[in-house]
Scaffold this motif. Structure first.
Motif, mmCIF file in Angstrom:
data_model
loop_
_atom_site.group_PDB
_atom_site.id
_atom_site.type_symbol
_atom_site.label_atom_id
_atom_site.label_comp_id
_atom_site.label_asym_id
_atom_site.label_seq_id
_atom_site.Cartn_x
_atom_site.Cartn_y
_atom_site.Cartn_z
ATOM 1 N N PRO A 298 34.108 45.757 36.232
ATOM 2 C CA PRO A 298 33.799 46.095 34.838
ATOM 3 C C PRO A 298 34.321 45.011 33.889
ATOM 4 O O PRO A 298 35.440 44.523 34.049
ATOM 5 N N GLY A 299 33.497 44.614 32.972
ATOM 6 C CA GLY A 299 33.905 43.583 32.026
ATOM 7 C C GLY A 299 34.749 44.173 30.914
ATOM 8 O O GLY A 299 34.712 45.382 30.656
ATOM 9 N N PRO A 300 35.514 43.357 30.269
ATOM 10 C CA PRO A 300 36.358 43.874 29.191
ATOM 11 C C PRO A 300 35.514 44.282 27.983
ATOM 12 O O PRO A 300 34.575 43.603 27.611
ATOM 13 N N GLN A 301 35.841 45.433 27.437
ATOM 14 C CA GLN A 301 35.135 45.923 26.258
ATOM 15 C C GLN A 301 36.146 46.064 25.135
ATOM 16 O O GLN A 301 37.349 46.212 25.381
ATOM 17 N N ASN B 285 40.992 48.174 22.804
ATOM 18 C CA ASN B 285 41.657 46.971 23.291
ATOM 19 C C ASN B 285 42.054 46.071 22.128
ATOM 20 O O ASN B 285 41.303 45.895 21.170
ATOM 21 N N ARG C 96 44.657 44.062 28.297
ATOM 22 C CA ARG C 96 43.432 44.786 27.989
ATOM 23 C C ARG C 96 43.075 45.776 29.088
ATOM 24 O O ARG C 96 43.223 45.483 30.283
ATOM 25 N N LEU D 254 40.554 47.711 31.339
ATOM 26 C CA LEU D 254 39.199 47.483 31.848
ATOM 27 C C LEU D 254 38.467 48.785 32.124
ATOM 28 O O LEU D 254 37.318 48.956 31.780
ATOM 29 N N THR D 255 39.180 49.686 32.755
ATOM 30 C CA THR D 255 38.524 50.956 33.056
ATOM 31 C C THR D 255 39.585 52.048 33.095
ATOM 32 O O THR D 255 40.779 51.780 33.278
ATOM 33 N N CYS E 162 44.134 47.698 34.117
ATOM 34 C CA CYS E 162 44.147 46.659 33.098
ATOM 35 C C CYS E 162 43.844 45.318 33.730
ATOM 36 O O CYS E 162 43.709 45.185 34.942
ATOM 37 N N GLU E 163 43.780 44.355 32.863
ATOM 38 C CA GLU E 163 43.648 42.992 33.350
ATOM 39 C C GLU E 163 44.889 42.637 34.160
ATOM 40 O O GLU E 163 45.920 43.301 34.084
ATOM 41 N N PRO F 27 41.006 42.449 41.744
ATOM 42 C CA PRO F 27 40.603 43.154 40.527
ATOM 43 C C PRO F 27 39.925 44.485 40.815
ATOM 44 O O PRO F 27 39.268 44.660 41.833
#
Lengths: 985, 154
Positions: A654-657, A676, A705, A707-708, A720-721, A744
């Motif tokens: 999942p990309g960061p939102q 975030n 951040r 992520l999910t 998180c990241e 990840p």
């Protein structure tokens, strides 16, 4: 007259009355047989051994044939069977005899009937087929609850699919004037559909309300005058009847009574005085003829003879009987003209009976129509003359292929046979074509056959095929035509050194088109014949060792091309077309834009490719050539190949939102909000996690951040990241210091106190946060995802912390922590599930709806009962086995998933099935396990519970089930006594 | 539906010495043109007890196959006697001809083969060590035990 006693499901007499067809079960396939009628009608013919009784048998159907029907013209025969297919047959003229191989007693087929169309659409057994009165439509009905209307002029086009029945559709009939079609189904309804818009006209259910049980077929019929529709399997005052439905208002006042058991087949006498028959039956309420004790088993189908005075009846017991009536028994038959007159007087016009005579008097109202008509007449004339010529030559050719008898061919076959080796060193034989599918287009058929030399081929070519076969697209006559004569000899030349005995053939054949082509150029026509030619050349040239012959040829050919100034004219389309014709031409056409050196390179690649799968590549090449140079293409391909195996499994990340909200549950209402990088404190960006549960809110901040996120009623966790995973309690208290994941995160999931993390490297971990233990430790998904490009379509975590992966191929695996194995718990393609029939063991309908993780994984659409009904032709033993296997799978799957509720459900169902079918050993084993050792011993390994259920309680539930079958009374008392002992202790 | 059906399998040179190659003339019919080749195999069942002794004598690709009726001769070398269990050297065994399309077997034709010593004396008192040079093979007749559907993805 039988198929050696397997059931015959259908019979139909040919419209010209000379033959009839039967359909049924063959030895290991469905069987359609065409019989001669005259031995049935005349005793003398029956005794005469020179008169064949069986004309043709076709065992192409893979499963039992349920229905055979001649088209009204008699040209076609349609058959439908349990293999879900409808086949349309046409008489063909073949060279050489035909036998049904593998059948006992190799009976030669007297007539040749070929399958011209295979209609695939139904998802279940085809039960009935019916041609519309004007032969333009073919209707079929199936146990998939639908009726399909096919365009009989343009198979396999589908005109309409009639949906509306909620049960297996088992009978069809067209209104004789073609305005309606009626279908009858197991849902106890008879539906009449309009042919105008294929919508439902009416649905009749009343007469069928009382019907219990099902019959194999429900063959209904429309009376020839169109006034009445006679249905099968109705009930009136709890007596089985054949219900008569009036056309006017679809009233159901009359019925045929007298049957003792369910009526399955009704066929209105075709051509018989409709009124007379019906009056005598309906007004007097007495059957005209009572026929009984004719067969051992139930009657499946009836067909009236041409004169309307006889019927053929077929039965489940595998026999067909002919019943002959006299004129005064039945009344006077109507002639076709009379019938058509009645139709015209009652309905104005009839779709069906447009006889030749009427056609000639009909006024053509449209000039376009007139043109069309004229053209058609012309075509018919042409066809007729062509066919006379064809039959002329065909008869003289019988048993002879291009001047040689079949015997000669067989003698030399091994020598003549073209054998090549593929790139991987395998032998490849080009089969010798001994006969073509002759279904109308004679020229194409002829051209595909390989040994096309000698006088016959010559005459055929020059006589009538040459004007027809010309292949070239009229839009590119020049460039194309010019290229033909030069390429063709080239090919022939290249082929020459290769085969020695073949050589003669190819020379002959090739020289013909070369000679023909100039005359051919201007006439636009179909492309097939030429393609057939070319494909043959490619095959031939494959016989050559390849490259040397070709490369040596190309320069000269190229020069010639240049001379003709073709080069600049070659547009991409030409290139495509020409190269699809033969791959030899690829190197010829291509050089137009490339240097000669490059050309050689290409020829090499062409050669390389050819060795593998020649035909595919010949099609592939033009595309790649026109797009980019093959060298780069292959380079790319190699790169792909290299990278593919090296690539490890990688799941999406999942990309960061910036912010997102996640609903955890609706009852109690709970959602998580993530923002975030909302606040900056001392140069560090912080992310905020908010959780709202039934109005109560908590929030916390994280340094990286998010992520999910995922949550359950017990925990909330976020990934998180920097591969960090944090877990919080329902009140927002951090439960664990951040977990560092191996790679990840891909997907995060929570159920109860279990947290499941699926990483991008396809490893799976499950932790029990409350007990602070690991359930599944970095388990790789390699074993279930390996091999193909499958993906995880859905993941699930049960209440007991068992992870389940639904894969894109319909399979679902769960991880069994105690065994450390992936177990298959569900497969969408599982044929067992479709075959299993345990309806009889279901306590009631709603018990099917047992909810739990297994039900979620497998989906609720448990139509096993319906599916199983398709299998009535399968031996009971087979069905028993599949059902047992299926139920055992279910029990085991529920156990693996630790779903106690479902385990109990399936175990009881399984036990009930064992009891019903009388499987003692398995039942006993279950009871033994549930009971355990009665006398307590310390060394016992026996667990008193299974997935949280007490085994002895389960056994108590089982006892009444076991008691149902008297055979198991011993087992019942044994268990009962031992349970009593245990209770007393 | 069966796109391809076997019309006939004729055994050429029957009976023949054990060491002579198998030759089957196979005619088959195809109702639609096939995109890819058919693969035919001859399998010699060395012992009825175990599939372990099955010998694939040869496999061959057959194509292109346009719609129509075709014929070819499938020749394969005789089975390797050293792979046949000695107890099964003489007697009735089976030769299978199978056809696969896209790796899916859909036709299987079986022939019983009777291997016996040509010399009546040897027939009465077979040697301990089988002498295959003295053995003749007689084909007893064909059966087509199974016919399966081919799924053609199109």
């Amino acid at each position: 007259m039988d198929h050696l006693r397997p059931p015959i499901f259908s019979v139909d007499i040919h419209p010209d009355g000379t033959k009839f067809a039967t359909g049924g079960q063959g030895q290991d396939s469905g069987k359609v047989v065409i019989w001669n009628m005259s031995p049935v009608l005349q005793e003398d013919d029956e005794k005469d051994e020179n008169i064949p009784k069986m004309l043709c048998q076709m065992d192409n159907h893979l499963a039992c044939v349920n229905c055979v029907r001649w088209s009204n013209s008699g040209m076609y025969l349609a058959s439908g069977g349990d293999d879900k297919l409808i086949m349309v047959w046409k008489r063909a003229t073949y060279i050489g005899p035909s036998t049904v191989f593998g059948s006992s007693g190799k009976l030669a087929n007297v007539e040749q009937w070929r399958c011209v169309s295979i209609l695939r659409n139904h998802s279940g057994d085809v039960m009935d087929v019916a041609w519309s009165p004007h032969d333009a439509w073919l209707a079929s009905c199936s146990v998939d609850n639908t009726v399909v209307i096919w365009n009989a002029v343009k198979f396999p086009e589908i005109l309409a699919t009639l949906r509306g029945h909620s049960g297996l559709v088992k009978g069809l009939t067209w209104d004789p004037v073609g305005k309606y079609i009626a279908s009858q189904a197991d849902d106890r309804s008879l539906k009449v559909w309009r042919t105008l818009d294929w919508q439902l006209e009416t649905s009749i259910t009343k007469p069928f309300d009382e019907c219990g049980g099902t019959t194999h077929v429900l063959r209904l019929s429309w009376s020839p005058d169109g006034h009445y529709l006679v249905s099968a399997h109705a009930m009136n005052n709890s007596g089985p009847t054949a219900q008569i439905i009036e056309r006017e208002g679809w009233k159901t006042n009359m019925d045929f009574v007298g049957h003792r058991k369910a009526v399955t087949v009704v066929v209105s006498s075709q051509g018989t005085e409709g009124d007379g028959l019906q009056d005598s039956l309906t007004c007097l309420k007495r059957p005209l003829v009572v026929i009984h004790e004719l067969f051992d088993k139930s009657i499946m189908d009836i067909s009236w003879t041409l004169n309307g005075l006889g019927i053929l009846v077929c039965s489940m017991d595998g026999s067909v009987a002919f019943l002959d009536f006299s004129q005064d028994e039945l009344g006077d038959p109507l002639s076709e003209e009379e019938k058509s007159r009645i139709h015209q007087s009652t309905y104005g016009k009839s779709l069906a009976i447009m006889t030749e005579a009427q056609l000639s008097t009909a006024v053509i109202e449209n000039p376009e129509m007139l043109k069309y008509q004229r053209r058609q007449q012309q075509q018919q004339l042409d066809q007729k003359s062509a066919s006379t010529r064809e039959t002329g030559s065909a008869t003289s050719v019988a048993g002879v292929v291009n001047g040689e008898s079949l015997e000669d061919i067989r003698k030399n076959l091994l020598k003549k046979q073209v054998e090549t080796r593929t790139a991987d060193g395998r032998r490849r034989i080009t089969p010798l074509c001994i006969a073509q599918l002759d279904t109308g287009d004679f020229s194409t058929a002829f051209f595909n056959s390989i040994p096309l030399s000698g006088s016959l081929a010559g005459t055929m070519l020059s006589s009538h095929s040459s004007p027809q076969l010309l292949p070239l697209d009229s839009s590119t006559p020049n460039s194309f035509g010019a290229s033909k004569p030069c390429t063709e000899p080239v090919v022939a030349a290249s082929a020459r050194p290769a085969g020695d005995s073949v050589n003669k053939d190819s020379m002959n054949a090739t020289s013909t088109p070369a000679a023909l082509s100039p005359s051919v150029l201007t006439t636009p026509s179909k492309i097939e014949p030429m393609k057939a030619f070319d494909s043959r050349f490619t095959e031939r040239s494959k016989a050559t060792p390849g490259a040397p012959a070709l490369t040596s040829v190309t320069p000269t050919a190229m020069e010639r091309l240049k001379e003709q100034n073709l080069v600049k004219e070659l547009r991409p389309r030409d290139l495509l077309e020409s190269s699809s014709d033969s791959d030899e031409k690829v190197p010829l056409t291509k050089p137009s834009s490339l240097s000669k050196r490059k050309l050689e390179l290409e020829v090499e690649t062409v050669e390389k490719k050819k060795k593998g799968r020649p035909r595919k590549d010949s099609r592939l090449m033009p595309v790649s050539l026109s797009v980019q140079s093959p060298a780069t293409l292959t380079a790319e391909k190699e790169a792909m190949c290299l990278s593919a195996p090296a690539l490890a499994l990688k799941l999406p990340i999942p990309g960061p939102q910036r912010a997102f909200t996640l609903q955890v549950s609706s009852d109690p209402s709970m959602y998580i909000e993530v923002e975030n990088e909302v606040t900056v404190v001392g140069g560090v960006k912080l992310s905020r996690l908010k959780c709202n549960r039934e109005g109560k809110e908590w929030e916390t901040v994280l340094t990286s951040r998010i992520l999910t996120a995922a949550g359950s009623c017990d925990v909330v966790c976020v990934a998180c990241e920097k591969r960090m995973l944090s877990v919080f309690s329902t009140c927002g208290r951090r439960l664990l210091s951040p977990i560092l994941l191996p790679s990840p995160i891909s997907t995060l999931h929570c159920t109860g106190s279990y947290v499941m993390a699926l990483t991008a490297a396809a490893t799976l971990s499950v932790w029990d946060v409350h007990r602070q233990v690991v359930v599944v430790k970095e388990e790789s998904l390699h074993s279930i995802l390996a091999g193909s490009d499958m993906t995880v379509s859905q993941i699930l975590l049960t209440q007991h912390g068992i992870p389940v992966m639904n894969l894109s191929d319909g399979k679902a695996y769960c991880f069994n922590p105690s065994l450390s194995t992936w177990n298959l718990v569900s497969d969408k393609q599982d044929s067992l599930a479709q075959c299993a029939d345990f309806r009889s063991s279901l306590p009631s309908q709603d018990a099917m709806l047992c909810s739990g993780p297994l039900a979620i994984i497998q989906g609720r659409t448990s139509n096993s009962g319906r599916q199983a009904a398709r299998l009535f032709s399968v031996p009971h033993v087979v069905q028993q086995e599949t059902t047992l296997a299926y139920l055992e799978n279910q029990v085991a799957a529920a156990l693996t998933l630790q779903s106690s509720h479902e385990y109990r459900h399936w175990l009881l169902l399984y036990a009930r099935y064992l009891v019903n079918e009388g499987f003692e050993y398995r039942l006993r084993e279950i009871c033994k396990d549930l009971l355990g050792p009665v006398h307590y011993s310390t060394g016992s390994q026996w667990e008193s519970t299974v997935v949280g259920l007490r085994k002895r309680e389960l056994l108590k539930e089982l006892l009444p089930v076991i008691g149902q079958n008297l055979r198991f009374q011993r087992l019942f008392t044994e268990c009962q006594e031992q349970l009593d002992i245990l209770r007393d202790k | 539906m069966a796109k391809v059906s076997v019309l006939n399998v004729a055994v050429l040179e029957n009976p023949s010495p054990f060491h002579s190659p198998f030759r089957f003339e196979i005619s088959f019919e195809c109702s639609e043109a096939l995109a890819d080749d058919l693969e035919w195999k001859i399998i010699y069942v060395g012992s009825a007890e175990s599939e372990e002794f099955d010998q694939i004598l040869d496999s061959v690709l057959v194509g292109p196959v346009p719609a129509g009726r075709h014929m070819f001769v499938f020749q394969a070398d005789a089975p390797n006697p050293s792979l046949i269990p000695e107890t099964d050297a003489v007697g009735v065994t089976v030769v299978l001809i199978t056809c696969t399309y896209h790796g899916q077997e859909f036709i299987r034709v079986g022939y019983y083969v009777n291997n016996e010593y040509l010399n009546p004396e040897l027939r009465e008192n077979p040697p301990m060590k089988p002498d295959f040079s003295q053995v003749g093979s007689l084909y007893l007749g064909g059966v087509q035990p199974c016919k399966l559907g081919v799924k053609v993805s199109s």
